[in-house]
Write a protein that holds these residues in place. Structure first.
Motif, PDB file in Angstrom:
ATOM      1  N   GLN A  50     -35.453  20.450  -9.824  1.00  0.00           N
ATOM      2  CA  GLN A  50     -34.965  19.512  -9.396  1.00  0.00           C
ATOM      3  C   GLN A  50     -34.432  19.563  -7.960  1.00  0.00           C
ATOM      4  OE1 GLN A  50     -31.807  19.117 -12.516  1.00  0.00           O
ATOM      5  NE2 GLN A  50     -33.569  18.585 -13.570  1.00  0.00           N
ATOM      6  N   ASN A 105     -34.074   7.904   0.938  1.00  0.00           N
ATOM      7  CA  ASN A 105     -32.722   7.374   0.483  1.00  0.00           C
ATOM      8  C   ASN A 105     -32.387   7.966  -0.787  1.00  0.00           C
ATOM      9  OD1 ASN A 105     -32.940   5.618  -1.913  1.00  0.00           O
ATOM     10  ND2 ASN A 105     -34.478   5.068  -0.717  1.00  0.00           N
ATOM     11  N   GLN A 165     -29.618   8.236  -3.759  1.00  0.00           N
ATOM     12  CA  GLN A 165     -29.104   6.927  -4.511  1.00  0.00           C
ATOM     13  C   GLN A 165     -27.705   8.276  -5.196  1.00  0.00           C
ATOM     14  OE1 GLN A 165     -31.139   4.941  -6.292  1.00  0.00           O
ATOM     15  NE2 GLN A 165     -32.862   5.029  -4.595  1.00  0.00           N
ATOM     16  N   TYR A 183     -25.433   7.394  -8.753  1.00  0.00           N
ATOM     17  CA  TYR A 183     -25.052   7.538 -10.540  1.00  0.00           C
ATOM     18  C   TYR A 183     -24.579   7.942 -11.328  1.00  0.00           C
ATOM     19  CZ  TYR A 183     -30.146   4.443  -9.368  1.00  0.00           C
ATOM     20  OH  TYR A 183     -31.337   4.286  -9.005  1.00  0.00           O
ATOM     21  N   HIS A 194     -26.115   2.698 -11.458  1.00  0.00           N
ATOM     22  CA  HIS A 194     -26.347   2.509 -10.038  1.00  0.00           C
ATOM     23  C   HIS A 194     -25.262   2.465  -9.555  1.00  0.00           C
ATOM     24  CE1 HIS A 194     -27.484   1.305  -6.040  1.00  0.00           C
ATOM     25  NE2 HIS A 194     -28.216   2.844  -6.692  1.00  0.00           N
ATOM     26  N   LEU A 211     -26.452   3.122  -2.942  1.00  0.00           N
ATOM     27  CA  LEU A 211     -28.052   3.793  -2.397  1.00  0.00           C
ATOM     28  C   LEU A 211     -27.883   4.419  -0.724  1.00  0.00           C
ATOM     29  CD1 LEU A 211     -31.548   2.554  -2.699  1.00  0.00           C
ATOM     30  CD2 LEU A 211     -30.301   2.875  -0.466  1.00  0.00           C
ATOM     31  N   ARG A 232     -29.186   5.314   2.564  1.00  0.00           N
ATOM     32  CA  ARG A 232     -30.604   4.839   3.783  1.00  0.00           C
ATOM     33  C   ARG A 232     -30.817   6.555   3.868  1.00  0.00           C
ATOM     34  NH1 ARG A 232     -33.818  -0.904   3.691  1.00  0.00           N
ATOM     35  NH2 ARG A 232     -32.653  -1.460   2.644  1.00  0.00           N
ATOM     36  N   GLY A 244     -39.508   5.736  -4.321  1.00  0.00           N
ATOM     37  CA  GLY A 244     -39.548   4.982  -5.610  1.00  0.00           C
ATOM     38  C   GLY A 244     -39.208   6.184  -6.780  1.00  0.00           C
ATOM     39  N   LYS A 245     -39.602   7.177  -6.541  1.00  0.00           N
ATOM     40  CA  LYS A 245     -39.528   8.033  -7.397  1.00  0.00           C
ATOM     41  C   LYS A 245     -38.446   8.421  -7.267  1.00  0.00           C
ATOM     42  CE  LYS A 245     -41.626  12.231  -8.930  1.00  0.00           C
ATOM     43  NZ  LYS A 245     -42.915  13.465  -8.442  1.00  0.00           N
ATOM     44  N   LEU A 246     -37.566   9.152  -8.488  1.00  0.00           N
ATOM     45  CA  LEU A 246     -36.229   9.423  -8.127  1.00  0.00           C
ATOM     46  C   LEU A 246     -36.338  10.868  -8.428  1.00  0.00           C
ATOM     47  CD1 LEU A 246     -33.397   6.742  -8.867  1.00  0.00           C
ATOM     48  CD2 LEU A 246     -34.569   7.581  -6.734  1.00  0.00           C
ATOM     49  N   PHE A 264     -33.559  13.953  -9.897  1.00  0.00           N
ATOM     50  CA  PHE A 264     -31.699  13.874 -10.038  1.00  0.00           C
ATOM     51  C   PHE A 264     -31.330  15.387 -10.164  1.00  0.00           C
ATOM     52  CE2 PHE A 264     -31.017   9.986 -11.168  1.00  0.00           C
ATOM     53  CZ  PHE A 264     -31.906   9.078 -11.782  1.00  0.00           C
ATOM     54  N   GLY A 265     -30.080  15.187  -9.696  1.00  0.00           N
ATOM     55  CA  GLY A 265     -29.704  16.938  -9.435  1.00  0.00           C
ATOM     56  C   GLY A 265     -28.790  17.318 -11.056  1.00  0.00           C
ATOM     57  N   TYR A 309     -39.918   2.892 -15.955  1.00  0.00           N
ATOM     58  CA  TYR A 309     -40.026   4.580 -16.038  1.00  0.00           C
ATOM     59  C   TYR A 309     -39.611   5.230 -17.158  1.00  0.00           C
ATOM     60  CZ  TYR A 309     -39.497   3.276 -11.000  1.00  0.00           C
ATOM     61  OH  TYR A 309     -39.010   2.634  -9.331  1.00  0.00           O
ATOM     62  N   TYR A 314     -37.468   9.028 -18.480  1.00  0.00           N
ATOM     63  CA  TYR A 314     -37.262  10.127 -18.185  1.00  0.00           C
ATOM     64  C   TYR A 314     -36.818  10.898 -19.290  1.00  0.00           C
ATOM     65  CZ  TYR A 314     -36.044   7.819 -13.081  1.00  0.00           C
ATOM     66  OH  TYR A 314     -36.130   7.865 -12.332  1.00  0.00           O
ATOM     67  N   GLY A 353     -30.177  17.083 -15.545  1.00  0.00           N
ATOM     68  CA  GLY A 353     -29.855  15.562 -15.050  1.00  0.00           C
ATOM     69  C   GLY A 353     -31.634  15.074 -15.279  1.00  0.00           C
ATOM     70  N   PRO A 354     -31.758  13.558 -15.511  1.00  0.00           N
ATOM     71  CA  PRO A 354     -32.982  13.817 -16.361  1.00  0.00           C
ATOM     72  C   PRO A 354     -34.539  13.664 -15.000  1.00  0.00           C
ATOM     73  CG  PRO A 354     -31.457  11.501 -15.834  1.00  0.00           C
ATOM     74  CD  PRO A 354     -30.780  12.911 -14.753  1.00  0.00           C
ATOM     75  N   LEU A 377     -37.960  12.677 -14.572  1.00  0.00           N
ATOM     76  CA  LEU A 377     -39.198  11.958 -14.544  1.00  0.00           C
ATOM     77  C   LEU A 377     -40.159  12.393 -15.306  1.00  0.00           C
ATOM     78  CD1 LEU A 377     -40.265   8.628 -13.336  1.00  0.00           C
ATOM     79  CD2 LEU A 377     -41.483   9.701 -12.240  1.00  0.00           C
ATOM     80  N   GLN A 387     -44.380   6.488 -14.119  1.00  0.00           N
ATOM     81  CA  GLN A 387     -44.305   6.125 -13.908  1.00  0.00           C
ATOM     82  C   GLN A 387     -45.345   4.447 -13.360  1.00  0.00           C
ATOM     83  OE1 GLN A 387     -42.542   6.553  -9.678  1.00  0.00           O
ATOM     84  NE2 GLN A 387     -42.857   4.126  -8.960  1.00  0.00           N
ATOM     85  N   ASP A 398     -47.169   7.390 -11.579  1.00  0.00           N
ATOM     86  CA  ASP A 398     -47.081   8.255 -10.958  1.00  0.00           C
ATOM     87  C   ASP A 398     -46.994   9.584 -12.610  1.00  0.00           C
ATOM     88  OD1 ASP A 398     -44.843  10.719  -9.415  1.00  0.00           O
ATOM     89  OD2 ASP A 398     -46.261  11.386 -10.526  1.00  0.00           O
ATOM     90  N   PRO A 404     -32.596  -0.157  -6.449  1.00  0.00           N
ATOM     91  CA  PRO A 404     -31.591   0.648  -7.825  1.00  0.00           C
ATOM     92  C   PRO A 404     -32.820   0.915  -9.397  1.00  0.00           C
ATOM     93  CG  PRO A 404     -30.484  -1.193  -7.108  1.00  0.00           C
ATOM     94  CD  PRO A 404     -31.473  -1.085  -6.444  1.00  0.00           C
ATOM     95  N   GLN A 405     -32.189   1.731  -9.587  1.00  0.00           N
ATOM     96  CA  GLN A 405     -33.345   1.984 -10.904  1.00  0.00           C
ATOM     97  C   GLN A 405     -32.461   1.554 -11.919  1.00  0.00           C
ATOM     98  OE1 GLN A 405     -35.315   5.352 -12.192  1.00  0.00           O
ATOM     99  NE2 GLN A 405     -36.627   4.839  -9.626  1.00  0.00           N
TER     100      GLN A 405
END
Lengths: 109, 115
Positions: free
Chosen positions: A2, A31, A33, A35, A45, A48, A50, A95-97, A99-100, B33, B35, B42-43, B45, B48, B56, B103-104
């Motif tokens: 995480q 960036n 984001q 959710y 979402h 976002l 940047r 592009g790769k997210l 999450f916390g 994706y 997850y 949290g989710p 990944l 992808q 990935d 956004p996803q």
């Protein structure tokens, strides 16, 4: 692993109050984001921001980003019972997210 | 526009059995994706895709998990054999490749329980 750490883990407020959630991260980002996730549903979402932006608004939402401190905050103004949900920050690296753990927000009518 | 569709919504299996999840992304979204979201977290990944190619899969446990996206549209995620620790919600998301960060969009997920 995480990337983001949200604070607080849980927040309980009354309708009409403001809710502030914080997110810290460790590595450089493209960036960030935010959710929302209602119980038993997928993530939605919200906003976002940047890496070259410092503040962004969307309706009752205000997000700030401080890249020098590697932190972000989400402010929900004039909260409603319908805002009850889990809120996650996610850092984006092209592009790769990542999450916390999320903040669980409960808004009491 | 129609959202991301996932099925089934719930699945209960015994450990060592196999299971498959299906995802139909938003029409025109090139990136898909998968997850894994464990309760209270949290989710994370798993994999992808961009069109039908893998971008990935570094966090996919490849000894038991597999995924494919035939023809660059629908996708399936399979677990074989399942372990107790695989109990989680499996979320599918998609995004477009228009210029700039996008956004996803998430489906409602499949809740998997391993007995």
């Amino acid at each position: 692993s995480q990337q983001g750490e949200e604070d607080p883990q849980a927040l309980s407020i009354q309708e009409g109050e403001n809710a502030t959630m914080n997110c810290s991260y460790k590595t450089s980002i493209n960036n960030l984001q935010w959710y929302r996730q209602n119980s038993g549903r997928g993530l939605v979402h919200l906003i976002l921001i940047r890496s070259n932006e410092r503040e962004k608004h969307s309706g009752r939402l205000r997000v700030t980003l401080d890249t020098s401190k590697k932190s972000s905050s989400l402010l929900i103004t004039a909260s409603r019972a319908a805002d009850t949900a889990s809120y996650f920050c996610a850092t984006s690296d092209y592009g790769k997210l990542t999450f916390g753990q999320g903040t669980i927000l409960t808004v009491h009518p | 526009e129609a959202g991301v569709a996932q099925s089934p919504r719930y699945k209960i299996i015994e450990k060592r059995q196999s299971v498959a999840f299906w995802c139909n992304p938003i029409s025109g979204h090139a990136t898909l994706y998968w997850y894994q979201q464990i309760l209270g977290q949290g989710p994370k990944l798993l994999i992808q895709f961009q069109n039908n190619g893998v971008v990935d899969d570094s966090q996919l446990p490849k000894d038991r998990f597999s995924a494919e996206r035939l023809k660059g549209v629908d996708s399936t995620l399979k677990i074989q054999p399942a372990k107790l620790e695989d109990s989680a919600v499996y979320l599918c998301a998609s995004s477009s490749l228009r210029g700039g960060p996008q956004p996803q969009h998430f489906g409602d997920g499949t809740r998997l329980s391993i007995l």
